[in-house]
Design a protein around this motif. Structure first.
Motif, mmCIF file in Angstrom:
data_model
loop_
_atom_site.group_PDB
_atom_site.id
_atom_site.type_symbol
_atom_site.label_atom_id
_atom_site.label_comp_id
_atom_site.label_asym_id
_atom_site.label_seq_id
_atom_site.Cartn_x
_atom_site.Cartn_y
_atom_site.Cartn_z
ATOM 1 N N GLY A 4 0.805 -1.215 0.000
ATOM 2 C CA GLY A 4 0.000 0.000 0.000
ATOM 3 C C GLY A 4 0.841 1.270 0.000
ATOM 4 N N ALA A 5 0.538 2.174 -0.934
ATOM 5 C CA ALA A 5 1.235 3.455 -1.014
ATOM 6 C C ALA A 5 0.371 4.597 -0.506
ATOM 7 N N GLN A 6 -0.952 4.424 -0.546
ATOM 8 C CA GLN A 6 -1.888 5.451 -0.076
ATOM 9 C C GLN A 6 -3.001 4.781 0.735
ATOM 10 N N ASP A 7 -3.650 5.579 1.565
ATOM 11 C CA ASP A 7 -4.718 5.087 2.449
ATOM 12 C C ASP A 7 -6.022 4.932 1.670
ATOM 13 N N SER A 8 -6.183 3.807 1.022
ATOM 14 C CA SER A 8 -7.373 3.595 0.190
ATOM 15 C C SER A 8 -8.635 3.416 1.034
ATOM 16 N N ILE A 9 -8.529 2.806 2.195
ATOM 17 C CA ILE A 9 -9.705 2.628 3.044
ATOM 18 C C ILE A 9 -10.224 3.979 3.530
ATOM 19 N N ILE B 241 -22.981 4.755 -11.309
ATOM 20 C CA ILE B 241 -21.557 5.035 -11.186
ATOM 21 C C ILE B 241 -20.933 4.015 -10.242
ATOM 22 N N LYS B 242 -19.795 3.470 -10.678
ATOM 23 C CA LYS B 242 -19.014 2.574 -9.825
ATOM 24 C C LYS B 242 -17.618 3.164 -9.682
ATOM 25 N N ILE B 243 -17.099 3.126 -8.454
ATOM 26 C CA ILE B 243 -15.815 3.752 -8.150
ATOM 27 C C ILE B 243 -14.875 2.717 -7.538
ATOM 28 N N GLY B 244 -13.642 2.699 -8.014
ATOM 29 C CA GLY B 244 -12.633 1.795 -7.476
ATOM 30 C C GLY B 244 -11.426 2.571 -6.976
ATOM 31 N N ILE B 245 -11.034 2.333 -5.728
ATOM 32 C CA ILE B 245 -9.905 3.050 -5.126
ATOM 33 C C ILE B 245 -8.850 2.027 -4.698
ATOM 34 N N SER B 246 -7.698 2.086 -5.353
ATOM 35 C CA SER B 246 -6.617 1.135 -5.093
ATOM 36 C C SER B 246 -5.452 1.852 -4.435
ATOM 37 N N GLY B 247 -4.901 1.248 -3.405
ATOM 38 C CA GLY B 247 -3.822 1.877 -2.663
ATOM 39 C C GLY B 247 -2.464 1.779 -3.319
ATOM 40 N N CYS B 248 -2.353 0.971 -4.380
ATOM 41 C CA CYS B 248 -1.097 0.892 -5.121
ATOM 42 C C CYS B 248 -1.395 0.512 -6.565
ATOM 43 N N THR C 62 0.057 6.021 -5.443
ATOM 44 C CA THR C 62 1.487 5.823 -5.656
ATOM 45 C C THR C 62 2.227 6.570 -4.547
ATOM 46 N N SER C 63 3.546 6.393 -4.506
ATOM 47 C CA SER C 63 4.339 7.100 -3.489
ATOM 48 C C SER C 63 4.324 8.610 -3.704
ATOM 49 N N ARG C 64 3.879 9.048 -4.878
ATOM 50 C CA ARG C 64 3.856 10.485 -5.196
ATOM 51 C C ARG C 64 2.440 11.066 -5.178
ATOM 52 N N GLY C 65 1.474 10.258 -4.768
ATOM 53 C CA GLY C 65 0.092 10.743 -4.711
ATOM 54 C C GLY C 65 -0.862 9.840 -5.467
ATOM 55 N N PRO D 209 -6.613 7.823 -18.119
ATOM 56 C CA PRO D 209 -5.878 8.544 -17.071
ATOM 57 C C PRO D 209 -6.094 10.049 -17.239
ATOM 58 N N ILE D 210 -6.453 10.715 -16.169
ATOM 59 C CA ILE D 210 -6.766 12.140 -16.221
ATOM 60 C C ILE D 210 -5.676 12.985 -15.574
ATOM 61 N N ALA D 211 -5.159 12.538 -14.436
ATOM 62 C CA ALA D 211 -4.154 13.328 -13.731
ATOM 63 C C ALA D 211 -3.304 12.416 -12.851
ATOM 64 N N TYR D 212 -2.082 12.900 -12.567
ATOM 65 C CA TYR D 212 -1.119 12.135 -11.792
ATOM 66 C C TYR D 212 -0.636 12.956 -10.594
ATOM 67 N N HIS D 213 -0.125 12.251 -9.579
ATOM 68 C CA HIS D 213 0.530 12.867 -8.420
ATOM 69 C C HIS D 213 -0.384 13.866 -7.699
ATOM 70 N N LEU D 214 -1.637 13.495 -7.553
ATOM 71 C CA LEU D 214 -2.596 14.374 -6.887
ATOM 72 C C LEU D 214 -2.565 14.173 -5.377
#
Length: 228
Positions: free
Chosen positions: A100-105, A124-131, A148-151, A169-174
Motif C-alpha cells: 500500500g502506497a496510499q490510504d485507500s480505506i 456510477i461505480k468507483i474503485g480506489i486502489s492503494g497501489c 502511488t508514493s507520489r500521490g 488517465p486524467i491526472a497524476y501525483h494528486l
C-alpha cells in the motif's frame, strides 16, 4: 415496484426482491455481521452473497418482508434508488497491505460520504486502489483512483461490462484534496453533458478526450494537459 418494495431490487423470478448492504470498502464490524445474519435467519432469506462491489446481497425476500428487512438492517441497508453511486470499492491500502502506497480505506470512506446523496444520468461505480497493483479494479470503473508514493492517479470512463473499456488517465501525483476535487468535477461535467442512461465509458467514446480537455481539464490548475 410498489411503495413497500421501494429501494429493493426485483429478482429474476419477478416476485421476490433483494436488498444490498451499505458496506463501503467491504468493511464490517462483528456486530454488523451478526445483525445481517440475524435478519437472514429471521426472514428465512435463501441467498446471501458477497458481491464484486464488496457488499452483501440478501436475495429472495418476499414483497411483504421488504419493509421489515430494511427496518431491521437500518443503516446497514443501501436502498437502490435509481442512477447513483452503486458502490465505492477499496482495497486494504496502507492499513495492512505491505504494498500500500496510499490510504485507500480512508479515502473510500471520504468519497462514499461525498457521493451518498448525488444522482447521475446512469449508475456510477468507483474503485480506489492503494497501489498500482490495482486490486480494486480502478481501471475498469467509472471513476478510478490509484495510489502511488507520489500521490493519486485519477482515471475516468472505465467499464467492465459487455463492452469493456479501460478508463482514461486524467491526472497524476494528486493530493487527496485534489483527487477528491477532481472526482467531483468529472462527475459534475458528466452529469451536465451525458445522455440519460449513458454510462461514463460510452460518454467518453462519444465526446472524446480532446473535448474533455477543452471543456473541463484546461480550467483545473493542478492538471498538466501535456500529461493527459
Amino acid at each position: 415496484m410498489t411503495g413497500k418494495t421501494n429501494g429493493a431490487i426485483l429478482q429474476r423470478d419477478g416476485k421476490s426482491y433483494a436488498i444490498m448492504t451499505n458496506t463501503p470498502a467491504g468493511l464490517v464490524k462483528p456486530e454488523e455481521l451478526e445483525r445481517i445474519a440475524a435478519v437472514g435467519k429471521k426472514f428465512h432469506i435463501p441467498l446471501m452473497k458477497i458481491t464484486s462491489g464488496q457488499r452483501i446481497i440478501l436475495a429472495g425476500i418476499s414483497s411483504d418482508d421488504v419493509p421489515n428487512v430494511f427496518k431491521e438492517l437500518g443503516d446497514l441497508a443501501k436502498p437502490d434508488l435509481g442512477p447513483c453511486v452503486k458502490f465505492v470499492q477499496g482495497c486494504l491500502g496502507t492499513e495492512s497491505c505491505k504494498w500500500g502506497a496510499q490510504d485507500s480505506i480512508g479515502f473510500t470512506k471520504v468519497i462514499t460520504k461525498k457521493m451518498e446523496t448525488q444522482t447521475f444520468p446512469a449508475k456510477i461505480k468507483i474503485g480506489i486502489s492503494g497501489c498500482q497493483r490495482c486490486c480494486s479494479e480502478s481501471q475498469l470503473r467509472d471513476i478510478g483512483l490509484i495510489g502511488t508514493s507520489r500521490g493519486w492517479i485519477a482515471l475516468f470512463g472505465g467499464n467492465g461490462g459487455r463492452k469493456p473499456r479501460n478508463a482514461d488517465p486524467i491526472a497524476y501525483h494528486l493530493s487527496a484534496d485534489e483527487a477528491c476535487d477532481l472526482v467531483q468535477r468529472l462527475l459534475d461535467y458528466y452529469k451536465n453533458h451525458a445522455n440519460p442512461q449513458e454510462r461514463t465509458a460510452r460518454f467518453m467514446e462519444r465526446i472524446g478526450m480532446e473535448t474533455l480537455k477543452s471543456d473541463l481539464l484546461s480550467m483545473i490548475p493542478y492538471i498538466s494537459l501535456d500529461k493527459v
